[in-house]
Each structure stands twice: as structure tokens, then as C-alpha cells.
Motif scaffolding. Structure first.
Motif, PDB file in Angstrom:
ATOM      1  N   GLY A 117       0.713  -1.205  -0.059  1.00  0.00           N
ATOM      2  CA  GLY A 117      -0.082  -0.065   0.036  1.00  0.00           C
ATOM      3  C   GLY A 117       0.787   1.118  -0.398  1.00  0.00           C
ATOM      4  O   GLY A 117       2.062   1.337  -0.393  1.00  0.00           O
TER       5      GLY A 117
ATOM      6  N   ARG B  36       0.864   3.488   2.959  1.00  0.00           N
ATOM      7  CA  ARG B  36       0.822   4.131   3.993  1.00  0.00           C
ATOM      8  C   ARG B  36       2.097   4.740   4.806  1.00  0.00           C
ATOM      9  O   ARG B  36       1.971   5.780   5.557  1.00  0.00           O
ATOM     10  CB  ARG B  36       0.153   3.688   5.418  1.00  0.00           C
ATOM     11  CG  ARG B  36      -1.186   2.186   5.028  1.00  0.00           C
ATOM     12  CD  ARG B  36      -1.507   1.228   5.600  1.00  0.00           C
ATOM     13  NE  ARG B  36      -1.694   1.552   7.046  1.00  0.00           N
ATOM     14  CZ  ARG B  36      -2.178   0.611   8.193  1.00  0.00           C
ATOM     15  NH1 ARG B  36      -1.954  -0.777   8.224  1.00  0.00           N
ATOM     16  NH2 ARG B  36      -2.513   1.603   9.242  1.00  0.00           N
TER      17      ARG B  36
ATOM     18  N   GLN C 214       5.122  -0.505   2.106  1.00  0.00           N
ATOM     19  CA  GLN C 214       4.019   0.722   1.860  1.00  0.00           C
ATOM     20  C   GLN C 214       4.528   2.039   1.412  1.00  0.00           C
ATOM     21  O   GLN C 214       4.086   2.940   1.991  1.00  0.00           O
ATOM     22  CB  GLN C 214       4.029   0.878   3.891  1.00  0.00           C
ATOM     23  CG  GLN C 214       2.623  -0.358   4.068  1.00  0.00           C
ATOM     24  CD  GLN C 214       1.648  -0.455   3.633  1.00  0.00           C
ATOM     25  OE1 GLN C 214       1.241   0.483   3.394  1.00  0.00           O
ATOM     26  NE2 GLN C 214       0.555  -1.638   3.690  1.00  0.00           N
TER      27      GLN C 214
END
Length: 280
Positions: free
Chosen positions: A8, A10, A36
């Protein structure tokens, strides 16, 4: 428990340091941060390769090289660091700022276990006490010291916050336990309270400081315990989750959360990730 690799954004564009990153939980944290979207993950340790490859993902590849293989060139670097020596921790931070332009996340994870039979307090050597306290708590103080120094000098992150510290404590930093020695429990208790103090002291500067308190995990540090059937059964019986020990990957996701904007209003927390051990 989930074991799949999550990806992701994040931690998009954040510059991160993870100490003790060659193996075990530190390796899992570093890989999770890279997955991330971190701009740079600096893997700090005495050596880039671990002594044990127990439960290691793609064990033959050093952590920083695996990050580059998966995420691109210069996404991961190795910085040799003795985390008990202030000048080396200071140099680590300076090197990462030189490479990444700033420091956003400091994970003070390096440590040693308390699984050796050190005996009760009256049987424990002073050398054992000093060694465990130095590696497990002095190193966290030094990491916090030099990370905070950098955070105070740099412009805030795009989020408006200056930096994130995530310290590795333990369930033994919250409660006593017969399995581990007094030095280990005391060293992790020091980490827990240091985390809270820094959180309070630096909150007005928008610096987050939190700790993760892992339970019993399958890592090189606990390899002997896990592979000893009698010991494994005894420890498993202490946890509501039963005979399933946590994996480093499971716990690494908590470090992602605490270094992300999802935790914008979280500081001073000692978060157990322990299969319910501390709920008892």
C-alpha cells in the motif's frame, strides 16, 4: 493469522530507520515499511546477514538487498551500527539524513532475549544485568535522543507532524513472567516508560512516540524455545490464543500503523500484540 504480504501507500515518501533489521522482527518491520511506499528504509545492525535463518523470508538475501530487489534500487540501505554507542547511533541518523534528506520514522527494535538461564535475581551476575540493560534500553534512549534531535531541526512532514518513533518493548515490559529473566523484564519496562515520557515531552512539537509489546513470536531469538517441545507447550499454555505463536509479519503491521497518518492522534501507547496474553 494472516501471513500474506500487504502492500500500500501508508508510509509513502517517508524515510525510515529500523535497528536490528537483519533478522526476526526487525527484518519483518523493514520489509513491511518498504511495502508501504517508504522512500528509504535504512537497515541498521552489526551485520547485514543473520546468524539464524529460522522463519526468515527469502533467508539468503540481506534485508536491504531484498527491499531493493522488490521495491527498486536505493530503496533500502545497510548501515553498520552498534546501537549501544552514542556516536554510532548519531552517525546512523546523519547518514540516513544525507541519503534521504530527512528522517521521518525511527524504529528502535534491536535487542537481545532473556531466554538464557540467568537464574533468579540473587543468582544473576552484574555483567548479565548490565549487558541486557545496555542493549535493550540504553540503545532505545540513544535512538530516541538522536531521532528527536533531527526531528527538531527539520521542517515538519507534509502531514504537519515532525516525526514518528516506534520502540520495541515486550509483554514482559508490562508484566512479570517466570520464563524471562529479571534483567530482560526490567529493560523492557524501561522502554515502556521511556516511550511514555518522550511522548509527553515532545507532543507539543508533533513528535509521536509509541511502543509495540510483542508476545511470544517465532523468530531467531526464540528459536530454541519454539523447537523445544516441552518449553513450547508450556509457553503456549500461557496465551489465550493457544498453541499458535505469532509471526513477525503479524506484529510488523502494528509498526506500520504507528508510523502512519492513521495514528495521527496516537502517542504514548504501549500496544500489546500478544494473542491476548495481557488481557488476562
Amino acid at each position: 493469522m494472516a501471513t500474506s504480504s500487504l502492500t500500500g501507500e501508508r508510509l509513502r515518501d517517508k524515510v525510515c530507520i529500523v535497528t536490528g533489521a537483519a533478522s526476526g522482527l526487525g527484518r519483518a518491520i523493514a520489509l513491511a515499511y518498504a511495502s508501504q511506499g517508504a522512500r528509504l528504509v535504512a537497515c541498521a545492525d552489526l551485520k547485514p546477514t543473520p546468524k539464524s535463518v529460522f522463519e526468515a523470508e527469502e533467508a539468503g538475501i540481506p534485508t536491504h538487498e531484498l527491499i531493493c530487489k522488490r521495491r527498486g534500487e536505493n530503496k533500502g540501505i545497510f548501515v553498520k551500527t552498534n546501537v549501544t554507542i552514542g556516536t554510532e547511533v548519531e552517525a546512523l541518523v546523519q547518514e540516513v539524513v544525507k541519503m534521504g534528506g530527512r528522517l521521518d520514522v525511527m524504529v528502535n527494535n534491536a535487542g537481545i532475549g532473556g531466554t538464557e538461564n540467568h537464574g533468579m535475581v540473587h543468582e544473576m551476575s552484574e555483567e548479565t544485568w548490565d549487558t541486557v540493560m545496555s542493549i535493550n534500553s540504553r540503545s532505545v534512549f540513544l535512538g530516541c535522543k538522536y531521532a528527536c534531535g533531527q526531528f527538531m531541526k527539520q521542517e515538519p512532514h507534509a502531514s504537519g507532524h515532525r516525526g514518528w518513533i516506534v520502540n520495541t518493548s515486550s509483554i514482559m515490559g508490562l508484566v512479570g513472567q517466570m520464563v524471562y529473566g529479571a534483567a530482560y523484564c526490567a529493560s523492557k519496562g524501561a522502554v515502556t516508560l521511556l516511550t511514555k515520557q518522550i511522548a509527553v515531552e515532545y507532543a507539543k512539537y508533533k513528535v509521536h512516540c509509541n511502543a509495540v509489546c510483542p508476545g511470544h513470536l517465532r523468530t531467531p531469538m526464540t528459536q530454541d524455545q519454539f523447537q523445544d517441545r516441552e518449553m513450547r507447550t508450556a509457553i503456549s499454555a500461557l496465551t489465550p490464543w493457544g498453541d499458535e505463536w505469532g509471526s513477525a509479519k503479524d506484529v510488523a503491521q502494528a509498526y506500520v500503523y504507528l508510523a502512519s497518518d492513521d495514528a495521527a492522534y496516537v502517542t504514548g501507547v504501549a500496544l500489546p500484540v500478544d494473542g491476548g496474553y495481557c488481557a488476562q
